[in-house]
Design an enzyme around this catalytic site. Structure first.
Site, short mmCIF file in Angstrom:
data_model
loop_
_atom_site.label_atom_id
_atom_site.label_comp_id
_atom_site.label_asym_id
_atom_site.label_seq_id
_atom_site.Cartn_x
_atom_site.Cartn_y
_atom_site.Cartn_z
N CYS A 159 19.21 9.89 -0.21
CA CYS A 159 18.13 11.23 0.58
C CYS A 159 18.08 12.71 0.07
O CYS A 159 18.03 13.62 -0.14
CB CYS A 159 18.13 11.13 2.18
SG CYS A 159 18.36 10.54 2.74
N LYS A 191 13.90 0.23 -3.87
CA LYS A 191 14.41 0.15 -5.00
C LYS A 191 15.46 0.08 -4.49
O LYS A 191 17.00 -1.16 -5.35
CB LYS A 191 14.10 0.90 -6.58
CG LYS A 191 12.94 1.07 -7.24
CD LYS A 191 12.94 -0.30 -7.96
CE LYS A 191 11.44 -0.47 -8.55
NZ LYS A 191 11.80 -1.46 -9.17
N HIS A 224 7.57 2.54 -7.66
CA HIS A 224 7.68 0.58 -7.19
C HIS A 224 6.52 1.12 -6.30
O HIS A 224 5.59 2.74 -6.72
CB HIS A 224 8.89 0.23 -6.21
CG HIS A 224 8.68 0.87 -5.18
ND1 HIS A 224 7.94 1.63 -4.08
CD2 HIS A 224 10.20 1.72 -4.82
CE1 HIS A 224 9.47 1.68 -3.63
NE2 HIS A 224 9.76 2.39 -3.73
N HIS A 234 5.40 4.59 -4.26
CA HIS A 234 4.81 5.67 -5.09
C HIS A 234 3.62 5.43 -5.79
O HIS A 234 2.77 6.34 -5.41
CB HIS A 234 5.78 5.67 -6.53
CG HIS A 234 7.50 5.66 -5.80
ND1 HIS A 234 8.59 4.69 -6.01
CD2 HIS A 234 8.17 6.44 -5.17
CE1 HIS A 234 9.48 4.99 -6.21
NE2 HIS A 234 9.78 5.97 -4.81
N HIS A 248 18.53 4.31 4.12
CA HIS A 248 19.38 3.98 2.46
C HIS A 248 20.14 2.48 2.99
O HIS A 248 20.35 2.04 1.60
CB HIS A 248 19.50 4.50 1.59
CG HIS A 248 18.58 5.76 1.05
ND1 HIS A 248 18.50 7.12 1.71
CD2 HIS A 248 17.98 5.21 -0.10
CE1 HIS A 248 17.37 7.83 0.69
NE2 HIS A 248 17.10 6.32 -0.34
N LYS A 267 11.25 -0.56 4.73
CA LYS A 267 10.56 0.43 4.39
C LYS A 267 11.01 -0.22 2.53
O LYS A 267 12.13 -0.61 2.00
CB LYS A 267 11.19 1.73 4.16
CG LYS A 267 10.83 2.55 3.26
CD LYS A 267 10.68 4.10 2.92
CE LYS A 267 10.30 4.91 2.12
NZ LYS A 267 12.11 4.74 1.40
N CYS A 291 23.00 5.58 5.84
CA CYS A 291 21.95 6.52 6.81
C CYS A 291 20.59 5.56 6.69
O CYS A 291 20.44 3.80 6.05
CB CYS A 291 21.71 7.05 4.99
SG CYS A 291 19.93 7.07 4.49
N CYS A 334 23.98 11.97 2.16
CA CYS A 334 23.86 10.84 2.16
C CYS A 334 22.67 11.09 0.32
O CYS A 334 22.29 12.12 0.76
CB CYS A 334 22.65 10.27 2.22
SG CYS A 334 21.38 9.01 1.68
O1 ME8 Z 1 12.15 11.76 -2.14
N1 ME8 Z 1 6.08 3.43 1.30
O2 ME8 Z 1 11.52 11.59 -3.83
P1 ME8 Z 1 11.27 9.46 -4.33
C1 ME8 Z 1 5.10 4.45 0.83
N2 ME8 Z 1 12.15 13.79 -5.27
N3 ME8 Z 1 6.11 5.25 0.20
C2 ME8 Z 1 7.14 5.09 -0.21
C3 ME8 Z 1 7.70 4.28 0.01
C4 ME8 Z 1 7.11 3.68 0.82
N4 ME8 Z 1 8.53 2.38 1.01
N5 ME8 Z 1 8.87 4.62 -0.76
C5 ME8 Z 1 8.71 5.73 -1.45
C6 ME8 Z 1 12.18 11.66 -2.99
N6 ME8 Z 1 7.49 6.23 -1.20
C7 ME8 Z 1 11.88 13.72 -4.12
C8 ME8 Z 1 10.27 13.74 -2.95
S1 ME8 Z 1 9.38 16.59 -3.36
C9 ME8 Z 1 9.59 18.04 -2.97
C10 ME8 Z 1 10.24 15.42 -3.46
C11 ME8 Z 1 6.54 7.50 -1.52
O3 ME8 Z 1 10.99 9.62 -5.73
C12 ME8 Z 1 6.17 8.35 -0.47
O4 ME8 Z 1 5.27 9.47 -1.05
O5 ME8 Z 1 12.43 9.02 -3.16
C13 ME8 Z 1 7.93 9.33 -0.36
O6 ME8 Z 1 7.75 9.83 0.25
C14 ME8 Z 1 8.15 9.33 -1.78
O7 ME8 Z 1 7.53 7.53 -2.62
C15 ME8 Z 1 9.89 9.26 -2.03
O8 ME8 Z 1 10.18 9.27 -3.41
#
Ligand code: ME8
Length: 523
Positions: free
Chosen positions: A133, A308, A21, A24, A158, A305, A155, A130
């Site tokens: 997370c 999805k 979304h 990301h 979430h 926040k 959590c 969680c």
């Molecule tokens: O945490 N606003 O992956 P993830 C801004 N796989 N940025 C956002 C956001 C929002 N509402 N939602 C998501 C993970 N993001 C792990 C990471 S790294 C070694 C492993 C962005 O798919 C933001 O960068 O849940 C957040 O930290 C990341 O997506 C989380 O992506």
């Protein structure tokens, strides 16, 4: 970090349980602008992104969809995560998937080294987990559930119930590193940024660190622990190592030495993993800690926040299909102070598109090119000595000033500030054209020298803008550069001396950089 030295920048690797979304995409474009800027400055730049494919969250999603986790990951990567990069024009140098052999093999190597060095032991843990997370939570991380989860602890990120797990696992002696981490935060105040995230991290570590459970025995979707194949590596321990394995850890020592350490751009939700666990892992392995960890803010929907799991995610194509990738990139980086939370709204996006991109920048470029075409038959006039006034000198001064100010903002990862500084030149050039009225000068043969000087100044000004804005709006900057008859590609122009560009020989017709959009009342 300037003048040809290496600049290694990363995004988080994203979970493939679902499609991307705009949250990301926001992280991707921020890291991309920084990477493009450094590349254009001549720094030895490497930009890594990728996907996080192990763990319970992916396993459960795949199972619910009746496929294996690898099949699920392959599908999501091919259909959603790789296409995202094209949708928003990301210039990554590498894309790592945690299911690749180059990663799996070297995670095992790293873990074995920690084991051999005595940092791993067997222990038992009971706690609230969680799956969203992929993390054990402290009671202080939980809140009372509402609606269908009324009466349960959920959590805070979430809003879903946590699971009470009791496991016999391998543990990493993370608690050994609390003092060294605190010393690191103290000695390098910009190690964790922004300040708000730094403060949170420092107080978290001051409360003391516990050891970290780094293996799981209850499922097998993960990298096998090398000395005990009945365990798989904890997904975060596996995931964080992507930054090292993709940079050549264990496979290409020379590359690793050249690139390491990295600047990690992440959302503040996962700053703790990057600013506490990750440097502790690196210290244990005798490797350098990251150069910097930046925990940016969240895109909010209704004050929460965007996610999805809460069905508030907006797909990036919903925006780019109408506004284009340049507008997407510009909007999120300009409208939100990098480091703070921000709310997305269609109204704000379309207002900024119209006022700043279409009228402010696009129109300026079109008018200047059109006037050179009309009054000089497309040949860029030279400035005439003796016809140069303070107004021209002020524009040159602004070009010089904003180039330096934007570069310094980029160095501090203040992307919004860099764009704001560059926009001072957009505004000043617009004011300059309004004041100098080249259309009036063109009517008076006695003003020929002034007309040539004004249009020369304007061409140089928008050329400077093309160079400076190329990391942010690469498509528009490339079109403008071509129309201005600039040599080579705009990305090849040294950004730290953008203001030195002297103009090409001829201009070519320029289509509207940001065409008018009739926006329906969307969402
Ligand atoms: O945490 N606003 O992956 P993830 C801004 N796989 N940025 C956002 C956001 C929002 N509402 N939602 C998501 C993970 N993001 C792990 C990471 S790294 C070694 C492993 C962005 O798919 C933001 O960068 O849940 C957040 O930290 C990341 O997506 C989380 O992506």
């Amino acid at each position: 970090m300037s003048d040809g030295s290496s600049f290694y920048i990363t995004t988080p690797i994203f979970y493939v349980n679902d499609v991307p979304h705009i949250g990301h995409a926001y992280t991707e474009v921020a890291a991309d602008v920084l990477a493009r800027w450094h590349r254009q400055a001549g720094d030895d730049t490497w930009f890594l992104t990728g996907t996080d494919e192990h763990g319970q969250k992916i396993l459960r999603t795949a199972t619910a969809n009746g496929v294996t986790p690898k099949q699920w990951a392959d599908k999501l990567v091919a259909e959603a995560w790789e296409p995202l990069l094209a949708t928003i024009d990301i210039s990554n140098d590498d894309f790592i998937r945690t299911t690749e052999p180059r990663h799996e093999k070297n995670v095992q190597l790293f873990l074995q080294r920690l084991y051999d060095a005595g940092y791993i032991y067997t222990g038992e843990y009971e706690g609230y987990y969680c799956v969203g997370c992929e993390e054990y939570k402290q009671l202080s991380d939980l809140v009372d559930g509402t609606g269908q989860y009324e009466g349960q602890l959920v959590c805070a990120i979430h809003s879903k119930p946590v699971e009470l797990l009791k496991e016999r696992n391998y543990f990493f002696r993370m608690s050994d590193f609390a003092e060294r981490l605190l010393a690191l935060y103290e000695e390098r105040p910009d190690f964790v940024q922004p300040e708000s995230v730094r403060n949170e991290i420092v107080s978290f570590v001051r409360r003391g660190l516990t050891d970290l459970s780094i293996s799981r025995q209850t499922f097998d979707w993960g990298i096998k622990v090398p000395w005990d194949e009945s365990h798989v590596v904890y997904v975060w321990f596996d995931a964080l190592l992507n930054y090292a394995t993709a940079a050549g850890y264990g496979s290409d020592d020379e590359k690793f030495a050249r690139l390491w350490p990295a600047t990690h751009i992440v959302g503040k939700d996962i700053a703790r993993f990057h600013a506490v666990i990750w440097p502790a892992m690196l210290l244990a392995a005798g490797l350098e800690v990251p150069r910097q960890v930046y925990g940016h803010g969240w895109l909010l929907v209704g004050g929460e926040k965007m996610s999805k799991s809460k069905l508030t995610g907006i797909a990036p194509e919903q925006i780019t299909d109408t506004f284009g990738s340049d507008a997407f990139r510009y909007y999120f980086l300009r409208a939100i102070n990098f480091g703070q939370d921000g709310s997305f709204s269609w109204e704000d996006l379309s207002a900024r598109y119209q006022a700043e991109l279409a009228n402010g920048f696009g129109n300026l470029a079109s008018r200047v090119v059109a006037m050179v075409t009309r009054y000089f038959d497309g040949a860029v006039p030279a400035a005439v000595e003796g016809a140069v006034t303070d107004a021209e000198r002020r524009i040159r001064e602004t070009e010089r000033r904003v180039t330096a100010a934007a570069d310094s903002a980029i160095d501090r990862l203040a992307v919004h500030e860099a764009i704001a500084r560059i926009w001072e030149l957009v505004d000043e050039l617009n004011g300059y054209i309004t004041e100098q009225e080249p259309w009036a000068l063109a009517k008076d043969p006695a003003q020929a020298a002034r007309l040539a000087t004004v249009l020369n100044t304007a061409v140089r000004g928008i050329g400077t803008l093309a160079v400076l804005l190329s990391p942010v709006v690469p498509e528009a900057a490339a079109k403008l550069w071509t129309a201005l008859g600039g040599a080579g590609t705009v990305q090849q122009q040294p950004i730290r001396s953008a203001w030195e560009w002297e103009g090409g020989a001829r201009v070519e017709p320029l289509e509207a950089l940001f065409p008018r959009i009739e926006v329906e009342a969307t969402a």
